[in-house]
Write an enzyme that holds these catalytic residues in place. Structure first.
Site, PDB file in Angstrom:
ATOM      1  CE  LYS A 218       6.380   0.691   6.155  1.00 28.41           C
ATOM      2  NZ  LYS A 218       5.527   1.398   5.187  1.00 28.41           N
ATOM      3  NE  ARG A 252       4.173   6.584   9.435  1.00 31.63           N
ATOM      4  CZ  ARG A 252       4.341   5.393   9.996  1.00 31.63           C
ATOM      5  NH1 ARG A 252       5.137   4.505   9.453  1.00 31.63           N
ATOM      6  NH2 ARG A 252       3.683   5.078  11.096  1.00 31.63           N
TER       7      ARG A 252
END
Ligand code: 8Y4
Length: 274
Positions: A218, A252
């Site tokens: 991210k 995740r």
């Protein structure tokens, strides 16, 4: 072990990411073909994924929404194909009630909803299905969520949101044992907010429910390392290690094998310190 009602998974666990979206900027279109998706799923299973998360709607900032039929056309064939080659539980990454139902009928065992079942009919669909659900915090909606997000106290805000969603789910008839919480890294948060959440993750274990964390590749990791999305593997693995040291149960991740290895080290240290 995490006991999530109908399914049990070892902890800490890695949820491998399988995006079936042509517009995902992390892996744009690579998995738009069920065969390619299938090979990726097999690699993730061999790498030790405890869950494979299949999604057909991009939730990146600014992404448009996808129609129900288009989302079904993307994810159902992939769920069926993955189901036929591995026993690894599949989660369906969706906010749409009809996609939840069809995906579970096709072999998905969990729901991963970035809207935390706030979409039309989603709470009722999940209550009918009685499968585990990951409830993620998001401020606003993907199209606009990164436009100057502000919080008095991001940790308290996210914890309060998750507590309210847990209460709503239980009131709707979902078993508490089915519910997983997630602070939603990058969803309506600045880089500073994301780092603050990671540093204070223990405060987000609302009602002692298992916690899932998604930090892989991210933009906060890009900001911290000045690296492009495919160069963020070391930073992603480091963030996964920090998350589990801070109490996360499920991570995740795109890079499953590397994350699984790192979490074996973390788990050994946690057990030695217990
Ligand atoms: C590079 C790679 C840049 C990935 C951005 C991204 C989460 C999630 C997403 C999460 C849960 C993403 C579906 C966003 N993030 N579900 N989904 N938790 N539960 N962005 O953090 O991966 S998609």
């Amino acid at each position: 072990m995490l006991n999530l009602g109908p399914i049990q998974i070892p902890a800490p666990a890695v949820m491998g990411i399988l995006n079936i979206t042509p517009d995902s900027f992390s892996d744009g279109g690579q998995f738009d073909n069920p065969n390619i998706a299938l090979r990726q799923a097999a690699t993730m299973a061999e790498g030790g994924a405890a869950i494979i998360d299949i999604g057909g709607e991009s939730t990146r900032p600014g992404a448009g929404s996808v129609g129900i039929q288009q989302e079904l056309d993307r994810v159902i064939p992939v769920i069926e194909a993955v189901r036929s080659v591995t026993d690894v539980p599949i989660s369906i990454d969706t906010s749409k009630a009809d996609v939840m139902r069809e995906a579970v009928a096709a072999g998905a065992s969990l729901i991963n909803d970035v809207y935390a079942l706030r979409g039309e009919g989603a709470l009722q669909a999940a209550a009918e299905l009685q499968v585990p659900v990951c409830l993620m915090h998001m401020r606003g909606e993907p199209r606009t969520m990164q436009e100057n997000p502000e919080y008095d106290d991001v940790v308290l805000d996210v914890a309060d949101f998750l507590e309210k969603r847990l209460a709503a789910c239980i009131a709707a008839g979902l078993g508490e044992e089915l519910l997983i919480v997630d602070p939603g890294f990058g969803f309506g948060k600045t880089h500073r907010h994301n780092v603050e959440l990671l540093a204070n993750l223990r405060q987000l274990r609302v009602r002692n429910r298992p916690m899932l964390v998604g930090v892989s590749r991210k933009s906060t990791l890009g900001e911290l390392t000045r690296r492009e999305v495919h160069e963020r593997i070391p930073a992603s693995v480091a963030a996964a290690v920090v998350a589990v040291m801070q109490g996360a149960d499920i991570v995740r991740a795109h890079d499953v094998a590397a994350t699984v290895d790192a979490l074996k080290v973390v788990q050994a240290v946690i057990e030695a310190g217990a």
